[in-house]
Design an enzyme around this catalytic site. Structure first.
Site, PDB file in Angstrom:
ATOM      1  N   LYS A  21      54.282  40.586  30.804  1.00 37.11           N
ATOM      2  CA  LYS A  21      54.200  41.648  31.813  1.00 37.11           C
ATOM      3  C   LYS A  21      53.522  41.223  33.120  1.00 37.11           C
ATOM      4  CE  LYS A  21      56.332  44.279  30.473  1.00 37.11           C
ATOM      5  NZ  LYS A  21      57.770  44.002  30.152  1.00 37.11           N
ATOM      6  N   GLY A  23      54.953  39.257  35.402  1.00 43.99           N
ATOM      7  CA  GLY A  23      55.927  38.952  36.462  1.00 43.99           C
ATOM      8  C   GLY A  23      56.881  37.840  36.054  1.00 43.99           C
ATOM      9  N   THR A  25      59.945  37.877  34.490  1.00 43.38           N
ATOM     10  CA  THR A  25      61.375  38.039  34.788  1.00 43.38           C
ATOM     11  C   THR A  25      61.634  37.795  36.276  1.00 43.38           C
ATOM     12  OG1 THR A  25      61.275  39.751  33.104  1.00 43.38           O
ATOM     13  CG2 THR A  25      63.308  39.597  34.368  1.00 43.38           C
ATOM     14  N   LYS A  85      61.825  29.797  29.803  1.00 49.02           N
ATOM     15  CA  LYS A  85      60.718  30.760  29.837  1.00 49.02           C
ATOM     16  C   LYS A  85      59.838  30.595  28.602  1.00 49.02           C
ATOM     17  CE  LYS A  85      60.356  35.626  28.460  1.00 49.02           C
ATOM     18  NZ  LYS A  85      60.949  36.982  28.511  1.00 49.02           N
ATOM     19  N   HIS A  87      55.994  32.380  26.897  1.00 47.96           N
ATOM     20  CA  HIS A  87      54.734  33.121  27.015  1.00 47.96           C
ATOM     21  C   HIS A  87      53.630  32.405  26.236  1.00 47.96           C
ATOM     22  CE1 HIS A  87      56.270  36.613  29.045  1.00 47.96           C
ATOM     23  NE2 HIS A  87      57.015  37.030  28.044  1.00 47.96           N
ATOM     24  N   SER A 117      51.479  48.005  32.611  1.00 49.00           N
ATOM     25  CA  SER A 117      52.835  47.550  32.333  1.00 49.00           C
ATOM     26  C   SER A 117      53.033  47.339  30.828  1.00 49.00           C
ATOM     27  CB  SER A 117      53.116  46.267  33.123  1.00 49.00           C
ATOM     28  OG  SER A 117      54.472  45.934  33.041  1.00 49.00           O
ATOM     29  N   PHE A 196      62.677  43.762  44.128  1.00 51.04           N
ATOM     30  CA  PHE A 196      62.632  44.654  42.961  1.00 51.04           C
ATOM     31  C   PHE A 196      63.915  45.490  42.881  1.00 51.04           C
ATOM     32  CE2 PHE A 196      61.652  48.668  40.864  1.00 51.04           C
ATOM     33  CZ  PHE A 196      61.121  48.218  39.673  1.00 51.04           C
ATOM     34  N   ARG A 246      60.276  48.896  35.839  1.00 50.49           N
ATOM     35  CA  ARG A 246      59.648  50.204  35.906  1.00 50.49           C
ATOM     36  C   ARG A 246      59.249  50.566  37.329  1.00 50.49           C
ATOM     37  NH1 ARG A 246      54.661  52.382  35.306  1.00 50.49           N
ATOM     38  NH2 ARG A 246      53.834  50.307  35.737  1.00 50.49           N
TER      39      ARG A 246
HETATM   40  S1  PPS Z   1      58.013  40.297  30.089  1.00 44.43           S
HETATM   41  O1  PPS Z   1      58.399  41.302  29.062  1.00 44.43           O
HETATM   42  O2  PPS Z   1      56.775  39.654  29.714  1.00 44.43           O
HETATM   43  O3  PPS Z   1      59.055  39.357  30.393  1.00 44.43           O
HETATM   44  O4  PPS Z   1      57.698  41.185  31.387  1.00 44.43           O
HETATM   45  P1  PPS Z   1      57.492  40.609  32.858  1.00 44.43           P
HETATM   46  O5  PPS Z   1      58.796  40.287  33.436  1.00 44.43           O
HETATM   47  O6  PPS Z   1      56.436  39.569  32.846  1.00 44.43           O
HETATM   48  O7  PPS Z   1      56.840  41.851  33.604  1.00 44.43           O
HETATM   49  C1  PPS Z   1      57.536  43.028  33.873  1.00 44.43           C
HETATM   50  C2  PPS Z   1      56.904  43.625  35.101  1.00 44.43           C
HETATM   51  O8  PPS Z   1      57.351  42.924  36.269  1.00 44.43           O
HETATM   52  C3  PPS Z   1      57.962  43.850  37.162  1.00 44.43           C
HETATM   53  N1  PPS Z   1      59.026  43.186  37.950  1.00 44.43           N
HETATM   54  C4  PPS Z   1      58.985  43.088  39.286  1.00 44.43           C
HETATM   55  N2  PPS Z   1      58.049  43.493  40.174  1.00 44.43           N
HETATM   56  C5  PPS Z   1      58.312  43.265  41.482  1.00 44.43           C
HETATM   57  N3  PPS Z   1      59.473  42.703  41.939  1.00 44.43           N
HETATM   58  C6  PPS Z   1      60.423  42.276  41.076  1.00 44.43           C
HETATM   59  N4  PPS Z   1      61.548  41.717  41.536  1.00 44.43           N
HETATM   60  C7  PPS Z   1      60.200  42.469  39.674  1.00 44.43           C
HETATM   61  N5  PPS Z   1      60.902  42.202  38.543  1.00 44.43           N
HETATM   62  C8  PPS Z   1      60.169  42.646  37.504  1.00 44.43           C
HETATM   63  C9  PPS Z   1      58.487  44.933  36.232  1.00 44.43           C
HETATM   64  O9  PPS Z   1      58.821  46.090  36.946  1.00 44.43           O
HETATM   65  C10 PPS Z   1      57.299  45.085  35.297  1.00 44.43           C
HETATM   66  O10 PPS Z   1      56.174  45.683  35.941  1.00 44.43           O
HETATM   67  P2  PPS Z   1      55.835  47.270  35.915  1.00 44.43           P
HETATM   68  O11 PPS Z   1      54.498  47.398  36.559  1.00 44.43           O
HETATM   69  O12 PPS Z   1      55.829  47.703  34.492  1.00 44.43           O
HETATM   70  O13 PPS Z   1      56.906  47.908  36.727  1.00 44.43           O
END
Ligand code: PPS
Length: 282
Positions: A21, A23, A25, A85, A87, A117, A196, A246
């Site tokens: 969670k 960042g 993706t 990827k 973790h 998150s 996003f 989200r």
């Molecule tokens: S995971 O399950 O570990 O792979 O999740 P991860 O991708 O690390 O984290 C998901 C959060 O990243 C946000 N997200 C983004 N934020 C900003 N810009 C972009 N392009 C973007 N892509 C993914 C995603 O919305 C999750 O955060 P929250 O706060 O829950 O929205």
């Protein structure tokens, strides 16, 4: 995990490593777009999860007849340069990754937004967390291991908050780190692809569809008695599951934390990161 102890990395691998969670993706999509030199047509042919496979996660087969190999075996067959990827906390990452000096793009996020998150993702993915034990361990151990490697030439340590503040600068930094030089046009195309809104709207970047399939398979597997359902949170109806994409904002914790929770978290952050030089804007 046993197989990963001797798993062979390649020098030109590009890893995206993070605590869940933080960042992942987003960084995956940027790294994948860079390695594909901004060729969006090529990138959009397959989902991020296939372009940047999740090394230690082996997905459950949808039927008994279909054998799904462990992901690291699929990665073994990928052409170079591979994007991968993970973790995994530093001490569990295959040792060959650092030995071969494969590139690691690590992303960390302020722990308060990370917690929010995670809280929502718990409703999306019924992963287990019991008695204070959580998948991948504590965020501070995870962050600090890679933070302490940040001066290694094969490690780039990023923060979600900096990515939000300057996506173009982040894309340029990662491209430079991975050895790519692009025209402004290509950089702008990658930046636009990785906002996003555009990632959420892109079925090849938004994990929602895949996540739903993985969860259904997992729940089916649990119902078949292969695993016990951890608790009632594991049964959030699909319609009540928040989107994986989200909000993607900095500071959403302010909408969730009580004053007491915020103070407790501030103290924890101070205690765990004391003397490390790692600080978060939150
Ligand atoms: S995971 O399950 O570990 O792979 O999740 P991860 O991708 O690390 O984290 C998901 C959060 O990243 C946000 N997200 C983004 N934020 C900003 N810009 C972009 N392009 C973007 N892509 C993914 C995603 O919305 C999750 O955060 P929250 O706060 O829950 O929205």
């Amino acid at each position: 995990m046993e197989a990963l102890k001797t798993w062979q990395a390649r020098q030109d691998d590009a890893f995206v490593v993070s605590y869940p969670k933080a960042g992942t993706t987003w960084t995956q999509e940027i790294v994948s777009a860079i390695v594909n030199e901004g060729d969006l047509e090529q990138i959009n042919k397959s989902h991020t999860e296939f372009r940047v496979p999740y090394l230690e996660a082996t997905f459950l087969s949808s039927t008994k007849e279909i054998h799904v190999p462990p992901t690291h075996e699929i990665v073994d067959k990928m052409k170079s340069p591979r994007t991968i990827k993970s973790h995994l906390p530093g001490h569990l990452l295959p040792p060959d990754v650092m030995k071969k000096k494969a590139r690691i793009v690590y992303v960390a996020r302020n722990p308060k937004d990370l917690a929010v998150s995670c809280f929502y993702f718990r409703k999306v993915n019924p992963f287990r967390s019991q008695d204070g034990e959580i998948v991948y361990g504590s965020w501070w151990n995870h962050y600090l291991y890679y933070w302490n490697l940040r001066h290694e030439p094969n490690v780039l340590f990023l923060k979600f908050e900096d990515m939000k503040k300057d996506l173009k600068g982040t894309v340029e930094r990662i491209a430079d780190f991975l050895g790519y030089t692009f025209s402004d046009d290509v950089i702008d195309r990658i930046v636009n692809h990785c906002t996003f809104g555009n990632m959420k709207a892109n079925p090849m970047a938004n994990p929602d569809t895949l996540v739903a399939k993985v969860i259904e398979a997992k729940l089916r597997h649990m119902k078949n008695g292969a695993e016990e359902v951890a608790d009632s949170n594991d049964n959030v109806a699909p319609k009540d599951r928040p989107s994986f994409m989200r909000k993607g904002e900095v500071g959403d914790w302010k909408n969730h934390f009580t004053v007491a929770q915020n103070e407790a978290m501030d103290e924890l952050i101070r205690e765990k990161l004391a003397g490390s030089g790692l600080v978060f804007e939150c």
